[in-house]
Enzyme design. Structure first.
Site, PDB file in Angstrom:
ATOM      1  N   PHE A 150      11.514 -39.499 108.132  1.00  0.00           N
ATOM      2  CA  PHE A 150      11.469 -40.531 109.643  1.00  0.00           C
ATOM      3  C   PHE A 150      11.901 -39.805 110.581  1.00  0.00           C
ATOM      4  CE2 PHE A 150      15.761 -40.807 107.674  1.00  0.00           C
ATOM      5  CZ  PHE A 150      16.353 -40.725 108.716  1.00  0.00           C
ATOM      6  N   LYS A 174       0.983 -39.167 104.085  1.00  0.00           N
ATOM      7  CA  LYS A 174       1.827 -40.362 103.865  1.00  0.00           C
ATOM      8  C   LYS A 174       3.230 -40.161 104.669  1.00  0.00           C
ATOM      9  CE  LYS A 174       5.027 -42.312 102.002  1.00  0.00           C
ATOM     10  NZ  LYS A 174       6.118 -42.936 102.582  1.00  0.00           N
ATOM     11  N   GLU A 177       7.668 -44.689 106.073  1.00  0.00           N
ATOM     12  CA  GLU A 177       7.395 -46.195 106.204  1.00  0.00           C
ATOM     13  C   GLU A 177       8.465 -46.831 107.367  1.00  0.00           C
ATOM     14  OE1 GLU A 177      10.368 -45.876 102.830  1.00  0.00           O
ATOM     15  OE2 GLU A 177       8.707 -44.965 103.556  1.00  0.00           O
ATOM     16  N   SER A 227      14.848 -35.080 101.568  1.00  0.00           N
ATOM     17  CA  SER A 227      16.279 -34.793 101.095  1.00  0.00           C
ATOM     18  C   SER A 227      15.986 -34.109  99.914  1.00  0.00           C
ATOM     19  CB  SER A 227      16.999 -36.074 100.529  1.00  0.00           C
ATOM     20  OG  SER A 227      16.214 -36.738  99.514  1.00  0.00           O
ATOM     21  N   CYS A 282      17.208 -31.764 109.901  1.00  0.00           N
ATOM     22  CA  CYS A 282      17.610 -30.932 108.951  1.00  0.00           C
ATOM     23  C   CYS A 282      18.201 -29.414 109.269  1.00  0.00           C
ATOM     24  CB  CYS A 282      16.433 -30.657 107.712  1.00  0.00           C
ATOM     25  SG  CYS A 282      15.062 -29.704 108.709  1.00  0.00           S
ATOM     26  N   GLU A 383      24.923 -33.901 102.693  1.00  0.00           N
ATOM     27  CA  GLU A 383      24.299 -33.888 103.871  1.00  0.00           C
ATOM     28  C   GLU A 383      24.397 -35.118 104.696  1.00  0.00           C
ATOM     29  OE1 GLU A 383      19.747 -32.512 105.472  1.00  0.00           O
ATOM     30  OE2 GLU A 383      19.893 -33.801 103.785  1.00  0.00           O
TER      31      GLU A 383
END
Length: 500
Positions: A150, A174, A177, A227, A282, A383
């Site tokens: 995201f 993909k 969402e 992640s 990240c 994280e």
């Protein structure tokens, strides 16, 4: 009327048929603005089938044909960068300037893909034996998939699909969402650029869609950014199904500040790297390691700068930091700050109670700064993916490097110093895939590859750059031997003397 985001299969928008939808919120208001269709297994299969059909011709197309489409796409992407940035801000929440920066970084990889003919040049050795030549070439894999996060809904897909389709593959994306609209806008631009139907497809959804892509026999490779736990699952599952995998995981990026560093520059860098994009990246610096007696002064300078950051809606030009993606994520980030003191940290700034007037239902959190954080604290170990910066104190360079190398993550890191010898040692001794010297966020340019070490990367290939080209192609070596034309059968005249 609530907006509906559907799929893009075979060159056109396709309504979701599963009956399953997920909410997409405006992070600045907390209001649900969009419903995104979740794909069933059958819908994922339809996207893969469209990609497989398209590969039959796209995989055999000329480099000139592919790059012509990509050049047109690049022009359209550049012309529509504001529109894409607005979609990012509306669904992710980051400020417009950050969203524009994301599109610009994605454009770098499109640039690389436009010049893919250089990366695809093969090798030739002549006369390795009498009349024997050996050539090495690279060919596309087939249908490849990308599963993206995201936090960069336009940039990370562009780390993948431009190189994939430039090298002759077809692609199924993909996207997250939580902010799916930029992916559909990109699909429309690719179609407008003349990309043949089925070469690029988008299926929205959740774990059902992800797992089907990982298992589908016609998907040859999977690229992932997210992640570490999910990256490990992606790598394990897709590898077990015979696929090539690059799965980029999480991070806990450290910045080592030596006593000789320019502390004003280091503080500026720490603030921008820790709190830019609300820390939802990240490559954020989430741990500053202060060496020697500079800790108090450095923390004071970071605090002074952090307190001036203006937090507000991403579409407000005066905002410097927006909200977090969801209320649940906001609450999780806040828990690290509220529990920090009990674990031995000193809470210098606590942003957990922050709200924005007129937008009280938004997913707001302020700037948090934790000092003297022990390595046992959850705020250091995990994280966080939010605007929380931990400062750790060490006495020496060696102690700092040892602390950093003990982290299970190895994505990016930085050192701030005026000493070239210290910087050189750091480059060689630190266990991370990307290193900055007086550069806080060492994201490589498009023609160098991006990727970490240890629990920050699963798979053998980094993303984009030369590694990206190699990931989306496979090598083939051709050995040939042709008889000399003077040895043609009797009666066949090739115009060569027979006494050669």
């Amino acid at each position: 009327m609530t907006k509906i985001v559907n799929h893009w299969i075979g060159g056109k928008a396709v309504d979701g048929a599963s009956g399953m939808f997920g909410p997409v919120t405006d992070p600045a208001t907390g209001a649900v603005t969009t419903q995104v269709a979740f794909a069933s297994v059958d819908e994922v299969d339809a996207a893969v089938a469209a990609a497989k059909d398209a590969f039959a011709t796209w995989g055999q197309s000329s480099l000139a044909q592919r790059t012509t489409v990509l050049f047109r796409f690049r022009a359209l992407l550049d012309a529509n960068r504001d529109a894409i940035a607005e979609l990012i801000t509306a669904e992710h929440g980051k400020v417009h300037s950050d969203a524009l920066g994301e599109v610009a970084r994605g454009l770098e990889i499109v640039d690389l893909a436009c010049g893919i003919n250089v990366q695809l040049k093969g090798e030739l050795s002549t006369q390795v034996a009498s009349r024997v030549d050996v050539a090495s070439i690279r060919q596309p894999l087939g249908v490849v998939a990308g599963i993206t996060p995201f936090n960069f809904p336009a940039m990370v897909p562009m780390w993948m699909f431009p190189l994939a389709i430039a090298t002759g593959n077809t692609f199924v994306l993909k996207p997250s969402e939580k902010d799916p609209s930029p992916a559909l806008k990109i699909a429309e631009l690719l179609a407008e650029a003349g990309l043949p139907d089925g070469v690029f497809n988008v299926v929205n959804g959740d774990k059902v869609a992800v797992d089907r892509l990982l298992e589908h026999p016609d998907v040859k490779a999977v690229s992932f950014v997210g992640s570490t736990p999910i990256a490990r699952h992606i790598h394990t599952t897709a590898s077990a199904h015979g696929k090539r995998v690059q799965a980029l995981g999480g991070a806990k990026n450290h910045m080592l500040v030596l006593p000789d560093a320019d502390l004003d520059a280091a503080a500026d860098a720490a603030v921008s790297a820790a709190y830019g994009s609300a820390g939802e990246r990240c490559m954020a610096i989430s741990a500053v390691v202060a060496v020697g007696a500079i800790g108090d002064e450095l923390v004071a300078k970071i605090r002074e700068r952090a307190e001036k950051i203006k937090i507000g809606p991403g579409n407000d030009p005066t905002s410097e930091m927006g909200p977090l993606i969801t209320a649940a994520h906001r609450d999780k980030v806040a828990s690290y700050v509220t529990g920090a003191a009990a674990e031995g940290a000193e809470v210098v700034l606590d942003g957990t109670g922050h709200t924005v007037e007129g937008f009280e239902d938004g997913h707001w959190i302020g700037i948090s700064l934790l000092d003297k954080v022990p390595t046992s604290a959850k705020a250091y170990r995990d994280e966080i993916f939010g605007p929380v910066l931990c400062v750790l104190r060490v006495d020496t360079y060696d102690e700092g490097v040892a602390l950093m190398n003990a982290s299970p993550f190895g994505n990016g890191t930085a050192i701030f110093t005026r000493d070239g010898g210290a910087a050189r040692r750091f480059q060689l001794e630190i266990e991370a895939g990307m290193v900055g010297v007086n550069v806080p966020i060492p994201v490589p340019v498009g023609y160098h590859s991006f990727g970490g070490w240890k629990d920050s990367l699963f798979g053998d290939h980094h993303i984009y750059g030369n590694d990206g080209t190699h990931f989306y192609t496979r090598g083939k070596v051709v050995t040939t031997r042709w008889p000399d034309p003077s040895e043609a059968p009797t009666g066949v005249d090739l115009g060569f003397p027979r006494n050669h």
